[in-house]
Design an enzyme around this catalytic site. Sequence first.
Site: not given
Ligand code: BDR
Ligand code: CA
Length: 314
Positions: A9, A246
Amino acid sequence: MMKICIDCDPGVDDSLAILFALCRPDIEIVGITTSAGNVTAKQGAENTLRILKLAGMEGRIPVCIGAESPLEGECGEFPYFIHGKNGIGNVELPAAEQKPIEMDVCDFLYQKACENEGEMTLITLGRMTNIAMVLAKYPDFHKKIKRVVSMGGTLHASGNVSPVVEANIGGDPEAADIVVQTPWNLTMVGLDVTLKTILRKTDIDQALGSCRQECKELLVFLQQEMKWYMQGAHRQNWMRECCPLHDPLAMVVAADPALVSTQKRITRIECEGKYCRGMVVTDLREQPIKGRYVEHCINVDSEKVLNTLFAAFQ
Ligand code: BDR
Ligand code: CA
């Protein structure tokens, strides 16, 4: 050569994960699908196409738009303060000529799994809606997948959308519960390790100073979008000129599993409750609840992760 399909995303951290994979000579991306999360699935696909163009990969990797809402309920608000209005830190990249492939996301994922039967690693960097949908439409989908690596969840670290819930799982708990109940080789890269893997502004500056010529533009883009993302990390966690990694960590773990230590635990996802909806529940008891073993990342060698990440651009 590791063949991967990315479900994401984009997303500032998604884009770093994608760029890392694009720059690794031992990784081949066979397709990219998007779902709503940081932005709409449509906007995520648009961002992906622009990133591919920036990396000189336009027309080489098919991009498919997936779910615009979770299996149940509403899409919810987008976290603009973290990823910007357009999902890539409000950086305006030149538009691509390539268009998203006009295919149902389940058919697309299944086709890629069949073309690369037993060889394809699925990397999920967003909500698991598309994956739950393809599992429902094609019950043998999981048998064709080599491995799944998912950024999502938390066992012991605090959540980022509720005290105990991480955003990708909290955004579609029902989908995540289907994915953890599927009999396949699933590794979850959660906040327990991503919050320990800190990227500093100076790391990107340094990488820019020593990268190969063709990666310069990519790192300038990262430098720009990370500015917004790091301000978001400041608002969220009081971090200064740095942020947790992340999605890039999930991608690095897929490429080099030895950088984390893991534990296999019987796992389910809580699908009810005000504070706990989306919580990852693992059962260590002698007689546990019904569920499958999922591999969870517990510890990480964060310095080596950063070295591995930026080595791809050198
Ligand atoms: C996840 O949430 C999204 O905002 C980031 O892209 C990542 O995949 C982190 O909690
Ligand atoms: Ca993400």
